[in-house]
Design a protein around this motif. Structure first.
Motif, PDB file in Angstrom:
ATOM      1  N   SER A   3       0.692  -1.195  -0.054  1.00 50.91           N
ATOM      2  CA  SER A   3      -0.054   0.014   0.155  1.00 50.91           C
ATOM      3  C   SER A   3       0.921   1.253   0.047  1.00 50.91           C
ATOM      4  O   SER A   3       0.481   2.220  -0.606  1.00 50.91           O
ATOM      5  CB  SER A   3      -0.926   0.040   1.206  1.00 50.91           C
ATOM      6  OG  SER A   3      -0.030  -0.087   2.348  1.00 50.91           O
ATOM      7  N   THR A   4       1.830   1.212   0.471  1.00 50.18           N
ATOM      8  CA  THR A   4       2.870   2.460   0.528  1.00 50.18           C
ATOM      9  C   THR A   4       3.394   2.814  -0.886  1.00 50.18           C
ATOM     10  O   THR A   4       3.476   3.745  -1.234  1.00 50.18           O
ATOM     11  CB  THR A   4       4.115   2.316   1.759  1.00 50.18           C
ATOM     12  OG1 THR A   4       3.558   2.040   2.882  1.00 50.18           O
ATOM     13  CG2 THR A   4       4.797   3.492   1.625  1.00 50.18           C
ATOM     14  N   VAL A   5       3.865   1.683  -1.492  1.00 47.15           N
ATOM     15  CA  VAL A   5       4.426   1.652  -2.772  1.00 47.15           C
ATOM     16  C   VAL A   5       3.400   2.323  -3.738  1.00 47.15           C
ATOM     17  O   VAL A   5       3.229   3.051  -4.745  1.00 47.15           O
ATOM     18  CB  VAL A   5       5.168   0.548  -3.200  1.00 47.15           C
ATOM     19  CG1 VAL A   5       5.352   0.614  -4.671  1.00 47.15           C
ATOM     20  CG2 VAL A   5       6.465   0.310  -2.301  1.00 47.15           C
ATOM     21  N   LYS A   6       2.198   1.580  -3.548  1.00 50.23           N
ATOM     22  CA  LYS A   6       0.954   2.034  -4.345  1.00 50.23           C
ATOM     23  C   LYS A   6       0.746   3.587  -4.298  1.00 50.23           C
ATOM     24  O   LYS A   6       0.451   4.462  -5.090  1.00 50.23           O
ATOM     25  CB  LYS A   6      -0.324   1.170  -4.139  1.00 50.23           C
ATOM     26  CG  LYS A   6      -1.492   1.599  -4.993  1.00 50.23           C
ATOM     27  CD  LYS A   6      -2.415   0.667  -4.543  1.00 50.23           C
ATOM     28  CE  LYS A   6      -3.923   0.966  -5.484  1.00 50.23           C
ATOM     29  NZ  LYS A   6      -5.069   0.700  -4.789  1.00 50.23           N
ATOM     30  N   ALA A   7       0.690   4.223  -2.994  1.00 50.23           N
ATOM     31  CA  ALA A   7       0.327   5.354  -2.824  1.00 50.23           C
ATOM     32  C   ALA A   7       1.350   6.103  -3.024  1.00 50.23           C
ATOM     33  O   ALA A   7       1.079   7.475  -3.730  1.00 50.23           O
ATOM     34  CB  ALA A   7       0.389   5.647  -1.087  1.00 50.23           C
ATOM     35  N   TYR A   8       2.535   6.051  -3.213  1.00 52.76           N
ATOM     36  CA  TYR A   8       3.859   6.587  -3.788  1.00 52.76           C
ATOM     37  C   TYR A   8       3.427   6.981  -5.109  1.00 52.76           C
ATOM     38  O   TYR A   8       3.780   8.050  -5.780  1.00 52.76           O
ATOM     39  CB  TYR A   8       5.155   5.912  -3.655  1.00 52.76           C
ATOM     40  CG  TYR A   8       6.565   6.332  -4.202  1.00 52.76           C
ATOM     41  CD1 TYR A   8       7.280   7.194  -3.648  1.00 52.76           C
ATOM     42  CD2 TYR A   8       6.802   5.740  -5.452  1.00 52.76           C
ATOM     43  CE1 TYR A   8       8.235   7.919  -4.079  1.00 52.76           C
ATOM     44  CE2 TYR A   8       7.686   6.209  -6.133  1.00 52.76           C
ATOM     45  CZ  TYR A   8       8.459   7.190  -5.527  1.00 52.76           C
ATOM     46  OH  TYR A   8       9.870   7.470  -6.121  1.00 52.76           O
ATOM     47  N   PHE A   9       3.181   5.813  -5.985  1.00 49.63           N
ATOM     48  CA  PHE A   9       2.928   6.124  -7.570  1.00 49.63           C
ATOM     49  C   PHE A   9       1.535   6.930  -7.555  1.00 49.63           C
ATOM     50  O   PHE A   9       1.418   7.458  -8.880  1.00 49.63           O
ATOM     51  CB  PHE A   9       2.998   4.799  -8.120  1.00 49.63           C
ATOM     52  CG  PHE A   9       4.349   4.074  -8.331  1.00 49.63           C
ATOM     53  CD1 PHE A   9       5.145   4.815  -9.123  1.00 49.63           C
ATOM     54  CD2 PHE A   9       4.806   2.868  -7.835  1.00 49.63           C
ATOM     55  CE1 PHE A   9       6.714   4.312  -9.187  1.00 49.63           C
ATOM     56  CE2 PHE A   9       6.199   2.330  -7.727  1.00 49.63           C
ATOM     57  CZ  PHE A   9       6.859   3.071  -8.824  1.00 49.63           C
ATOM     58  N   ASN A 110       8.558  -0.090   8.619  1.00 49.43           N
ATOM     59  CA  ASN A 110       7.504   0.330   9.683  1.00 49.43           C
ATOM     60  C   ASN A 110       6.510   1.400   8.533  1.00 49.43           C
ATOM     61  O   ASN A 110       6.052   2.521   9.090  1.00 49.43           O
ATOM     62  CB  ASN A 110       8.048   1.551  10.723  1.00 49.43           C
ATOM     63  CG  ASN A 110       8.957   0.864  11.527  1.00 49.43           C
ATOM     64  OD1 ASN A 110       8.581  -0.472  12.024  1.00 49.43           O
ATOM     65  ND2 ASN A 110      10.285   1.192  11.746  1.00 49.43           N
ATOM     66  N   GLY A 111       6.225   0.826   7.508  1.00 50.35           N
ATOM     67  CA  GLY A 111       5.229   1.412   6.523  1.00 50.35           C
ATOM     68  C   GLY A 111       5.999   2.578   5.792  1.00 50.35           C
ATOM     69  O   GLY A 111       5.163   3.382   5.265  1.00 50.35           O
ATOM     70  N   LYS A 112       7.465   2.898   5.777  1.00 48.14           N
ATOM     71  CA  LYS A 112       8.002   3.986   5.023  1.00 48.14           C
ATOM     72  C   LYS A 112       8.656   3.422   4.122  1.00 48.14           C
ATOM     73  O   LYS A 112       9.713   2.205   4.332  1.00 48.14           O
ATOM     74  CB  LYS A 112       8.311   4.909   5.844  1.00 48.14           C
ATOM     75  CG  LYS A 112       7.655   5.514   6.890  1.00 48.14           C
ATOM     76  CD  LYS A 112       6.738   6.579   6.192  1.00 48.14           C
ATOM     77  CE  LYS A 112       5.650   7.406   7.265  1.00 48.14           C
ATOM     78  NZ  LYS A 112       4.768   8.236   6.550  1.00 48.14           N
ATOM     79  N   ILE A 113       8.899   3.865   2.890  1.00 54.08           N
ATOM     80  CA  ILE A 113      10.174   3.690   2.106  1.00 54.08           C
ATOM     81  C   ILE A 113      11.471   4.310   2.574  1.00 54.08           C
ATOM     82  O   ILE A 113      11.501   5.342   2.760  1.00 54.08           O
ATOM     83  CB  ILE A 113       9.660   4.124   0.750  1.00 54.08           C
ATOM     84  CG1 ILE A 113       8.408   3.539   0.245  1.00 54.08           C
ATOM     85  CG2 ILE A 113      11.076   3.852  -0.258  1.00 54.08           C
ATOM     86  CD1 ILE A 113       7.781   4.442  -1.007  1.00 54.08           C
ATOM     87  N   THR A 114      12.134   3.271   2.649  1.00 55.20           N
ATOM     88  CA  THR A 114      13.790   3.708   2.818  1.00 55.20           C
ATOM     89  C   THR A 114      14.675   3.832   2.044  1.00 55.20           C
ATOM     90  O   THR A 114      15.841   4.283   2.346  1.00 55.20           O
ATOM     91  CB  THR A 114      14.196   2.559   4.177  1.00 55.20           C
ATOM     92  OG1 THR A 114      14.255   1.481   3.540  1.00 55.20           O
ATOM     93  CG2 THR A 114      13.432   2.680   5.682  1.00 55.20           C
ATOM     94  N   ARG A 115      14.390   3.171   0.808  1.00 57.07           N
ATOM     95  CA  ARG A 115      15.175   3.167  -0.441  1.00 57.07           C
ATOM     96  C   ARG A 115      14.430   3.272  -1.471  1.00 57.07           C
ATOM     97  O   ARG A 115      13.511   2.411  -1.732  1.00 57.07           O
ATOM     98  CB  ARG A 115      16.266   2.040  -0.073  1.00 57.07           C
ATOM     99  CG  ARG A 115      17.244   2.025  -1.404  1.00 57.07           C
ATOM    100  CD  ARG A 115      17.844   0.553  -1.244  1.00 57.07           C
ATOM    101  NE  ARG A 115      17.125  -0.816  -1.315  1.00 57.07           N
ATOM    102  CZ  ARG A 115      17.060  -1.349  -2.453  1.00 57.07           C
ATOM    103  NH1 ARG A 115      17.365  -1.263  -3.487  1.00 57.07           N
ATOM    104  NH2 ARG A 115      16.233  -2.464  -2.323  1.00 57.07           N
ATOM    105  N   VAL A 116      14.760   4.192  -2.466  1.00 57.87           N
ATOM    106  CA  VAL A 116      14.097   3.940  -3.897  1.00 57.87           C
ATOM    107  C   VAL A 116      15.008   3.775  -5.027  1.00 57.87           C
ATOM    108  O   VAL A 116      16.237   4.669  -4.700  1.00 57.87           O
ATOM    109  CB  VAL A 116      13.393   5.245  -4.145  1.00 57.87           C
ATOM    110  CG1 VAL A 116      12.890   5.187  -5.511  1.00 57.87           C
ATOM    111  CG2 VAL A 116      12.327   5.500  -3.073  1.00 57.87           C
TER     112      VAL A 116
END
Length: 131
Positions: A3-9, A110-116
Motif C-alpha cells: 500500500s505504501t508503494v501504491k500510494a507513492y505511485f 515501519n510502513g515507510k520507504i527507506t530506499r528507492v
C-alpha cells in the motif's frame, strides 16, 4: 500489493510531491539512475522539483511486486513523457516525447520507504529525444 508503494505511485501520477514525501522515511536513500545516491527528504524534494521543471511524465502499464514480509517491493512500468526544459548535460529540450520502459526497487520499514532505486535505459531516452 504494498500500500505504501501504491500510494507513492498514485501521488506521482497526481504530481503530488508532498504525497510522495509522506511515503518516505526521513533518511530515505534515493538511488538516481546514472547519478549519485541522495539522502533524506529534502534531497528527494529538490530532485522532484527539478524533474517537474524539465519533464512531464505519466506512468502506464504499472505492475507492483512485493516480497514476502513487505520489506521489499518492485515496480515495472512505462514512462510516457515530454521533455520540457533542457536538463544539464543532456540534449536540448524542445517538447520531444518519449516512451521508456523503467523499473523501481524499494526497501520498506515501519510502513515507510527507506530506499528507492530507479532504472531506465538512458541511451534509449537520448535516442528518442534526438540526442
Amino acid at each position: 500489493m504494498n500500500s505504501t508503494v501504491k500510494a507513492y505511485f498514485e501521488a506521482f501520477g497526481r504530481g503530488d510531491v508532498e504525497g510522495m514525501l509522506a511515503c518516505l522515511d526521513e533518511d530515505v536513500a534515493h538511488h538516481v539512475n546514472e547519478g549519485q545516491v541522495r539522502r533524506g527528504k529534502a534531497a528527494f524534494r529538490a530532485f522532484c522539483e527539478h524533474m517537474n521543471r524539465c519533464y512531464r511524465e505519466e506512468l502506464t502499464d504499472m505492475v507492483i511486486f512485493e516480497a514476502e514480509g513487505g520489506t521489499r517491493a518492485a515496480a515495472e512500468f512505462i514512462v510516457n513523457g515530454t521533455y520540457l526544459q533542457t536538463d544539464e548535460g543532456l540534449p536540448e529540450a524542445s517538447g520531444q516525447t518519449y516512451r521508456l520502459p523503467a523499473g523501481s526497487f524499494f526497501s520498506l520499514e515501519n510502513g515507510k520507504i527507506t530506499r528507492v532505486v530507479t532504472y531506465y535505459n538512458l541511451a534509449d531516452w537520448i535516442r528518442q529525444v534526438g540526442g
